[in-house]
Design a protein around this motif. Sequence first.
Motif, short mmCIF file in Angstrom:
data_model
loop_
_atom_site.label_atom_id
_atom_site.label_comp_id
_atom_site.label_asym_id
_atom_site.label_seq_id
_atom_site.Cartn_x
_atom_site.Cartn_y
_atom_site.Cartn_z
N HIS A 39 0.84 -1.21 0.00
CA HIS A 39 0.00 0.00 0.00
C HIS A 39 0.87 1.25 0.00
O HIS A 39 0.58 2.23 -0.68
N PHE A 40 1.96 1.18 0.74
CA PHE A 40 2.89 2.30 0.83
C PHE A 40 3.48 2.58 -0.55
O PHE A 40 3.58 3.73 -0.99
N GLY A 41 3.83 1.51 -1.26
CA GLY A 41 4.37 1.65 -2.61
C GLY A 41 3.38 2.35 -3.53
O GLY A 41 3.74 3.29 -4.27
N HIS A 42 2.14 1.92 -3.46
CA HIS A 42 1.11 2.57 -4.30
C HIS A 42 0.90 4.02 -3.88
O HIS A 42 0.71 4.89 -4.72
N TRP A 43 0.95 4.24 -2.57
CA TRP A 43 0.76 5.59 -2.03
C TRP A 43 1.81 6.53 -2.60
O TRP A 43 1.52 7.62 -3.07
N ILE A 44 3.07 6.05 -2.62
CA ILE A 44 4.15 6.89 -3.15
C ILE A 44 3.96 7.12 -4.64
O ILE A 44 4.07 8.23 -5.13
N LYS A 45 3.64 6.03 -5.36
CA LYS A 45 3.50 6.14 -6.81
C LYS A 45 2.41 7.13 -7.19
O LYS A 45 2.59 7.96 -8.08
N GLU A 46 1.27 7.04 -6.49
CA GLU A 46 0.16 7.95 -6.81
C GLU A 46 0.58 9.40 -6.59
O GLU A 46 0.25 10.28 -7.39
N ARG A 47 1.29 9.64 -5.52
CA ARG A 47 1.65 11.03 -5.22
C ARG A 47 2.77 11.52 -6.12
O ARG A 47 2.80 12.69 -6.49
N ALA A 48 3.68 10.61 -6.48
CA ALA A 48 4.77 11.03 -7.35
C ALA A 48 4.25 11.26 -8.76
O ALA A 48 4.74 12.13 -9.49
N ALA A 49 3.21 10.49 -9.16
CA ALA A 49 2.70 10.62 -10.53
C ALA A 49 1.95 11.93 -10.70
O ALA A 49 1.97 12.52 -11.78
N ARG A 50 1.26 12.38 -9.67
CA ARG A 50 0.49 13.64 -9.79
C ARG A 50 0.76 14.48 -8.55
O ARG A 50 -0.07 14.56 -7.64
N PRO A 51 1.93 15.10 -8.51
CA PRO A 51 2.32 15.80 -7.27
C PRO A 51 1.69 17.19 -7.15
O PRO A 51 2.33 18.18 -7.45
N THR A 52 0.42 17.25 -6.77
CA THR A 52 -0.15 18.54 -6.42
C THR A 52 0.61 19.04 -5.20
O THR A 52 1.27 18.25 -4.52
N PRO A 53 0.53 20.33 -4.89
CA PRO A 53 1.32 20.82 -3.73
C PRO A 53 1.04 20.03 -2.47
O PRO A 53 1.96 19.66 -1.73
N ARG A 54 -0.24 19.71 -2.23
CA ARG A 54 -0.56 18.99 -1.00
C ARG A 54 0.04 17.59 -1.01
O ARG A 54 0.63 17.14 -0.04
N ARG A 55 -0.09 16.92 -2.17
CA ARG A 55 0.44 15.55 -2.24
C ARG A 55 1.96 15.55 -2.15
O ARG A 55 2.55 14.65 -1.55
N ALA A 56 2.58 16.56 -2.75
CA ALA A 56 4.04 16.65 -2.67
C ALA A 56 4.45 16.85 -1.21
O ALA A 56 5.44 16.26 -0.74
N ALA A 57 3.67 17.66 -0.49
CA ALA A 57 3.99 17.88 0.92
C ALA A 57 3.87 16.58 1.71
O ALA A 57 4.70 16.29 2.57
N HIS A 58 2.82 15.78 1.39
CA HIS A 58 2.69 14.47 2.05
C HIS A 58 3.95 13.64 1.84
O HIS A 58 4.49 13.05 2.77
N LEU A 59 4.40 13.61 0.58
CA LEU A 59 5.57 12.81 0.23
C LEU A 59 6.80 13.28 0.99
O LEU A 59 7.53 12.48 1.57
N LEU A 60 6.99 14.63 0.98
CA LEU A 60 8.19 15.17 1.62
C LEU A 60 8.16 14.90 3.12
O LEU A 60 9.17 14.55 3.72
N ARG A 61 6.96 15.06 3.71
CA ARG A 61 6.89 14.88 5.16
C ARG A 61 7.22 13.44 5.54
O ARG A 61 8.00 13.19 6.44
N GLN A 62 6.61 12.48 4.81
CA GLN A 62 6.90 11.09 5.13
C GLN A 62 8.36 10.78 4.79
O GLN A 62 9.03 10.05 5.50
N GLY A 63 8.85 11.38 3.70
CA GLY A 63 10.24 11.16 3.32
C GLY A 63 11.20 11.56 4.42
O GLY A 63 12.18 10.88 4.70
N ALA A 64 10.88 12.69 5.09
CA ALA A 64 11.75 13.15 6.17
C ALA A 64 11.62 12.24 7.39
O ALA A 64 12.60 11.98 8.09
N LYS A 65 10.40 11.73 7.63
CA LYS A 65 10.22 10.86 8.80
C LYS A 65 10.90 9.51 8.61
O LYS A 65 11.09 8.78 9.57
N SER A 66 11.20 9.16 7.36
CA SER A 66 11.78 7.84 7.08
C SER A 66 13.30 7.84 7.06
O SER A 66 13.91 6.91 6.54
N TRP A 67 13.93 8.87 7.64
CA TRP A 67 15.39 8.97 7.59
C TRP A 67 16.08 7.69 8.04
O TRP A 67 17.08 7.25 7.49
#
Lengths: 277, 593
Positions: B143-171
């Motif tokens: 599910h996480f993989g799909h979640w990333i793919k969906e957001r990376a495929a259509r990175p609206t500002p909000r979705r991009a922020a979701h990606l970046l926030r989780q990306g930072a939490k996954s250090w």
Amino acid sequence: MDSGGLDLPGFRNVQRLAYDCAEAVAARLRPGTTERDAARMLRQWLRLRGVRDWFHLPFAWFGDRTAFAGFRVPAQFFPTGRRLEPGMPFILDLAPVHHGFTADVGYSGSLGPNPLHTRLLDDLRDHRDLVLREVRERRTLREIYEDVDRLMMRQGYVNRHRAYPFGVIAHKVGRVAERRWSPHVLGFGAQALKGLAADLAHGHREGWSPLWSPHRRSDHPPVPGLWAVEPHLGFRGTGAKFEELLVVTDSRDPEESAFWLDDDLPHVRRGEGRTGR
Amino acid sequence: MTGGGRGIEGARERWVRSGEVELCVAELGDPADPTVVLVHGYPDSKEVWSEVAARLRDRFHVVLYDVRGCGRSTAPRPLRGGFTLERLTDDFLAVVDALSPDAPVHLAGHDWGSVQGWEFVTAARAQGRIASFTSVSGPSLDHFGHWIKERAARPTPRRAAHLLRQGAKSWYVYALHTPLLPEAAWRGPLGKRWPALLERLEKVPRGPYPTPSLPSDAAHGAWLYRDNVRPRLRRPREDAYAHAPVQLITPTGDAFLSERLYDGLERWAPGLERRTLRAGHWVPRTRPGQLAEWIASFASAHQDGTASPARRRPPRDRYAERFAGRLVLVTGAASGIGRATAFAFAEAGARVVAVDVDAEGAARTAELARLTGAPEAWAECADVSDGQAMEKLAARTAAEYGVVDILVNNAGIGVSGPFLETPEDVWRKVLDVNLWGVIHGCRVFGRQMAERGEGGHIVNTASAAAFQPSRTLSAYGTSKAAVLMLSECLRAELAGLDIGVTAVCPGVVATGITSTTLFTGVPEEEQRRLRERVTRLYGRRNYPPERVADAVLRAVYEDRAVVPVAPEAHGLRLLARFAPRLRRSVARLDPRF
């Protein structure tokens, strides 16, 4: 019975007709019926039985619209495309004019069991008793309004008749001239509005108002005539009301000075465990 | 055998073989009861669940096992490739086949245990073996993989922020992919400091957890990431649909997982039951009671193991996710703001205790609360100004309904009039109810919350008069200002215990308080006139108590400190902050009714 020259049987008949209509349409409501469908059914049922004029066109409210949730402008009272779902409360409000007699009734129900709604209907009974008792005591309309408010607050409900035009809990109705053409303005029958306007002008001179509101102009004892009383309870997303005619006379006998036009109505019968006429 | 976990008190231990590894399995409770399998995460061993297991053992047959390479289970050789989700599924099925061969089990996983749980509950070969799954802080990698793919495929500002926030939490995930370094750190300084770090950052109480096997658990566990994360995120399975009902428990203060990660999860798990709680990542240690309660009730509701996808669910309601089943006690609940607050919590599915001196009104509130949606609601008659009565109430509440999760100290009375004409007994009365009532409430119920150690929330009803002085409200304003200060002090003190404290300042709200307000220094007749007049004024202002109730729920949800509600309360607060001289001029106004 001195009722100020009012032809009570005529009013009683049209009130019964209106309640029969509400019951008939309520029985035909199904999941998916919209408010507009219900309002149309009410109109058609009554037109078939000879109703040509209205005090106001029929209203139907479903779901949280029964508690007027989020109502800001009067246009929101009109029926919408809201669909009925199982367990949803609904209110049918209709005011036909038949042979010149006006009725204005409100019918609350729910599609299938809804314990909260049942509770609201049970508690409405207290308001029916309270209004009659205090009218007989000749308290001012404003005081009665505030006592109804207090009772609602004690019961844990919110006063939703405050949302009606001018915040009225009741308004006067009377006979209406029968015309071949009966137009309506913003959902209200032109003839009925004319009558109300005449009452307003009349009352303004004599210091009373045909609109029973919480404001200073209702700070007077009940005025003889027919009053369509409509306490409306709201509890979060659920609302319930009844509306029926109260007869006020100038008799000195308390019993005769005020009485409900008809005690054989659905919301009265349900409290007494009766099921039908 | 790796390390030396101390095991769980009273547990029967046994070994289950799965391929090349031996798994250490602990059992508690009666094997005849329904089985609950608890799977631990990283870097943990089964002991992370000890507190939860102890609370479930009376009702369930509780099974815990050390994941391969952790605790006392053996590690595969070589390590690389030995930790894939397929192998972990083998382990789970081996344990379940050995301990509950006939009946499907209720599964609960935390962190990597939950990641594994998602794999089990979506893998076809485990179908029919799982009756329900409770997921805590661990998404499915697919599910996480799909979640990333969906957001990376259509990175609206909000979705991009979701990606970046989780990306930072996954250090830490990136760090664990470096070779050798993580192992060295865990076997060295990090392993030594870990318990202190957990206590400081995650408020995990010290005790037998973490176990001495931590360094090797953590070193081996690094392979969980290396073996699974990249392949699964790159090519997530398309068929990862849950075949059992799922309950998702999301801690809102999770340092490693963003709440957004679970958006749209209903697509994969129809009928998903969502719950949130205000806590950090290590919920099994910090909120064992609440977690055990949720696992137990979800398991009981799905005893037959059938998913309920056909049922139409209402749209997501964040308050229901947070407050459903929690115990809320409201004082002054027979009318006004207290009653509306009780109803608002009832609508969110909370269990409600309505307290008031007016027993009839409280009973009415409880009755309507039940009709509104509270699974249970009770009325209690108590005078908040009476310390002993409050002690008794607290004892009775704890014994009969449990420890209060959310306390709303709302009871209050109104007093108005000039100071020099306010008699002593009126002063005593207003302070007794408005201030001492809150003190008693905080004392008796706050102590219970602190002793339980699973957090909570206290809401005190102050007033806009707490920051706006007025020549006619000396007594009332004093009592409410004290409540405001008390709340702020308590908030600072109880923050360490995860107990939030909120002061609510409503403003002019149409409630029954105006019809009982004491107007001092006037004759009886004038008193009645004033009450009517003020009640009418408040009625004309027509600010409903329901909106204050909504503000209370929002404040608890967001853990706010001071909450002005009506616009005038906001205005007066701004005045108090930025225009103190103007505020003093306003205080001199003499309202004539």
